[in-house]
Design a protein around this motif. Sequence first.
Motif, PDB file in Angstrom:
ATOM      1  N   PHE A  20       0.837  -1.189   0.000  1.00  0.00           N
ATOM      2  CA  PHE A  20       0.000   0.000   0.000  1.00  0.00           C
ATOM      3  C   PHE A  20       0.878   1.248   0.000  1.00  0.00           C
ATOM      4  N   VAL A  21       0.278   2.341  -0.419  1.00  0.00           N
ATOM      5  CA  VAL A  21       0.867   3.666  -0.241  1.00  0.00           C
ATOM      6  C   VAL A  21      -0.081   4.452   0.646  1.00  0.00           C
ATOM      7  N   GLY A  22       0.434   4.915   1.787  1.00  0.00           N
ATOM      8  CA  GLY A  22      -0.372   5.689   2.717  1.00  0.00           C
ATOM      9  C   GLY A  22      -0.123   7.172   2.508  1.00  0.00           C
ATOM     10  N   ILE A  23      -1.177   7.915   2.186  1.00  0.00           N
ATOM     11  CA  ILE A  23      -1.054   9.325   1.829  1.00  0.00           C
ATOM     12  C   ILE A  23      -1.845  10.178   2.823  1.00  0.00           C
ATOM     13  N   MET A  72      -2.719   4.789  -9.532  1.00  0.00           N
ATOM     14  CA  MET A  72      -1.919   3.940  -8.656  1.00  0.00           C
ATOM     15  C   MET A  72      -2.531   2.550  -8.544  1.00  0.00           C
ATOM     16  N   GLN A  73      -3.835   2.494  -8.477  1.00  0.00           N
ATOM     17  CA  GLN A  73      -4.507   1.192  -8.385  1.00  0.00           C
ATOM     18  C   GLN A  73      -4.264   0.347  -9.625  1.00  0.00           C
ATOM     19  N   ASN A  74      -4.124   0.999 -10.769  1.00  0.00           N
ATOM     20  CA  ASN A  74      -3.833   0.271 -12.011  1.00  0.00           C
ATOM     21  C   ASN A  74      -2.445  -0.379 -11.985  1.00  0.00           C
ATOM     22  N   LYS A  75      -1.608   0.090 -11.051  1.00  0.00           N
ATOM     23  CA  LYS A  75      -0.290  -0.522 -10.857  1.00  0.00           C
ATOM     24  C   LYS A  75      -0.331  -1.559  -9.739  1.00  0.00           C
ATOM     25  N   ASN A  76      -1.553  -1.933  -9.351  1.00  0.00           N
ATOM     26  CA  ASN A  76      -1.765  -2.936  -8.302  1.00  0.00           C
ATOM     27  C   ASN A  76      -1.266  -2.453  -6.935  1.00  0.00           C
ATOM     28  N   ARG A  83      -2.459  -0.477  -3.466  1.00  0.00           N
ATOM     29  CA  ARG A  83      -3.586   0.002  -2.673  1.00  0.00           C
ATOM     30  C   ARG A  83      -3.285   1.413  -2.185  1.00  0.00           C
ATOM     31  N   VAL A  84      -4.274   2.265  -2.236  1.00  0.00           N
ATOM     32  CA  VAL A  84      -4.108   3.653  -1.786  1.00  0.00           C
ATOM     33  C   VAL A  84      -4.888   3.838  -0.490  1.00  0.00           C
ATOM     34  N   TRP A  85      -4.156   4.134   0.568  1.00  0.00           N
ATOM     35  CA  TRP A  85      -4.760   4.354   1.883  1.00  0.00           C
ATOM     36  C   TRP A  85      -4.552   5.804   2.290  1.00  0.00           C
ATOM     37  N   ALA A  86      -5.498   6.362   3.023  1.00  0.00           N
ATOM     38  CA  ALA A  86      -5.399   7.743   3.499  1.00  0.00           C
ATOM     39  C   ALA A  86      -5.278   7.752   5.026  1.00  0.00           C
ATOM     40  N   TRP A  87      -4.443   8.644   5.539  1.00  0.00           N
ATOM     41  CA  TRP A  87      -4.247   8.783   6.990  1.00  0.00           C
ATOM     42  C   TRP A  87      -4.255  10.255   7.376  1.00  0.00           C
ATOM     43  N   THR A  88      -4.495  10.574   8.629  1.00  0.00           N
ATOM     44  CA  THR A  88      -5.286   9.847   9.606  1.00  0.00           C
ATOM     45  C   THR A  88      -6.669  10.480   9.563  1.00  0.00           C
ATOM     46  N   VAL A  89      -7.691   9.706   9.259  1.00  0.00           N
ATOM     47  CA  VAL A  89      -9.031  10.213   8.955  1.00  0.00           C
ATOM     48  C   VAL A  89      -9.963   9.902  10.123  1.00  0.00           C
ATOM     49  N   ASP A  90     -10.379  10.951  10.855  1.00  0.00           N
ATOM     50  CA  ASP A  90     -11.233  10.739  12.014  1.00  0.00           C
ATOM     51  C   ASP A  90     -12.605  11.396  11.865  1.00  0.00           C
ATOM     52  N   SER A  91     -12.911  11.910  10.683  1.00  0.00           N
ATOM     53  CA  SER A  91     -14.219  12.477  10.387  1.00  0.00           C
ATOM     54  C   SER A  91     -14.978  11.519   9.475  1.00  0.00           C
ATOM     55  N   GLY A  94     -12.790   6.542  -4.374  1.00  0.00           N
ATOM     56  CA  GLY A  94     -12.232   5.245  -4.733  1.00  0.00           C
ATOM     57  C   GLY A  94     -11.071   4.796  -3.882  1.00  0.00           C
ATOM     58  N   ILE A  95     -10.871   5.420  -2.729  1.00  0.00           N
ATOM     59  CA  ILE A  95      -9.759   5.060  -1.846  1.00  0.00           C
ATOM     60  C   ILE A  95      -9.910   3.610  -1.393  1.00  0.00           C
ATOM     61  N   ASP A  96      -8.787   2.937  -1.193  1.00  0.00           N
ATOM     62  CA  ASP A  96      -8.828   1.522  -0.790  1.00  0.00           C
ATOM     63  C   ASP A  96      -8.877   1.339   0.715  1.00  0.00           C
ATOM     64  N   GLY A  97      -8.292   2.281   1.461  1.00  0.00           N
ATOM     65  CA  GLY A  97      -8.214   2.098   2.903  1.00  0.00           C
ATOM     66  C   GLY A  97      -8.267   3.415   3.649  1.00  0.00           C
ATOM     67  N   ILE A  98      -8.863   3.376   4.837  1.00  0.00           N
ATOM     68  CA  ILE A  98      -8.966   4.530   5.718  1.00  0.00           C
ATOM     69  C   ILE A  98      -8.243   4.189   7.012  1.00  0.00           C
ATOM     70  N   ILE A  99      -7.173   4.915   7.303  1.00  0.00           N
ATOM     71  CA  ILE A  99      -6.456   4.737   8.568  1.00  0.00           C
ATOM     72  C   ILE A  99      -7.049   5.724   9.562  1.00  0.00           C
ATOM     73  N   THR A 100      -7.594   5.195  10.656  1.00  0.00           N
ATOM     74  CA  THR A 100      -8.357   6.033  11.583  1.00  0.00           C
ATOM     75  C   THR A 100      -8.117   5.632  13.029  1.00  0.00           C
ATOM     76  N   ASN A 101      -8.222   6.616  13.913  1.00  0.00           N
ATOM     77  CA  ASN A 101      -8.190   6.333  15.345  1.00  0.00           C
ATOM     78  C   ASN A 101      -9.508   5.738  15.829  1.00  0.00           C
ATOM     79  N   ASP A 102     -10.537   5.871  14.992  1.00  0.00           N
ATOM     80  CA  ASP A 102     -11.904   5.542  15.415  1.00  0.00           C
ATOM     81  C   ASP A 102     -12.503   4.407  14.593  1.00  0.00           C
ATOM     82  N   PRO A 103     -12.465   3.184  15.088  1.00  0.00           N
ATOM     83  CA  PRO A 103     -13.043   2.058  14.334  1.00  0.00           C
ATOM     84  C   PRO A 103     -14.546   2.184  14.104  1.00  0.00           C
TER      85      PRO A 103
END
Length: 270
Positions: A213-216, A231-235, A237-245, A256-265
């Motif tokens: 993954f690439v965390g942005i 980026m996804q076309n290069k296989n 995963r695009v993850w965003a950090w740190t998203v709490d809203s 189309g983001i693949d992952g959300i890095i969050t303090n809040d599950p």
Amino acid sequence: MRIENRKAKVEKMQKIKLINALLILVIFSSCTCTRESNNPTIIGHRGAATLSPENTITAIDSSIAHHLSFAEIDVRRTKDSVVIVMHDKSLNRTTNGKGIIKQKNYSYIESINIRHEFNNIGTPIKVPTLDAVLNSIKAKEINLIIELKDPKEYPGIESQVVALIEEYNLQNRIIVASFDQKALQKIRKLNHEIKIGVFTFFPSKIKIENPYFVGIYWPTAYLTPKRIHKMQNKNIRVWAWTVDSANRACKLSNKGIDGIITNDPLLYSR
């Protein structure tokens, strides 16, 4: 009197217009989505820092309790070469101890407690070692992201982390991540089975090949649907950090983001 009444009416109309404009802004800035419809991976940042003390086994257990497939932790190293789980260089913010981690022996860190404001936790919580964390998760349903914090300050930490992962045979459940791409190259050379992830503010500067993954950082202008899909076309995963809203997570999901890095599950249920 008529002039005053007319003035009052004008002021009233202006207030109504302002309220209506604000309501329209709220309506159009809100985002309608659900985790099920957009289905990004939710990653517990520092375990699950809104639910439990950050970077503790308790926090990882909170991620597990909320059915997350990934939890993220940070690692540093003590003066006597023990790899511990801690975000900051210093002990000051999150513990009742003082000082710089790399200047302290583990015997000191073992004697202090995590400082926190969770009233439901009555017993003292210790700063965990990476060894203890890996031992804790080996029989649990969770994948772990281990972020190497400032690895240049801890020469050889890459080989220590790899050795611990191999000791617990967790190569298939661990991603080692960092902002330091040279450290990630070392991880890859030590064990090519271990997945790696790159954290960055500038995706164009990523030189490492085939990261998991690439965390942005979420506010960056880079996170447009076109660039995410590229980026996804290069296989990758695009993850965003740190998203709490929840609203922000929803907008990123709709891009189309693949992952959300969050303090809040519980992000999608709030």
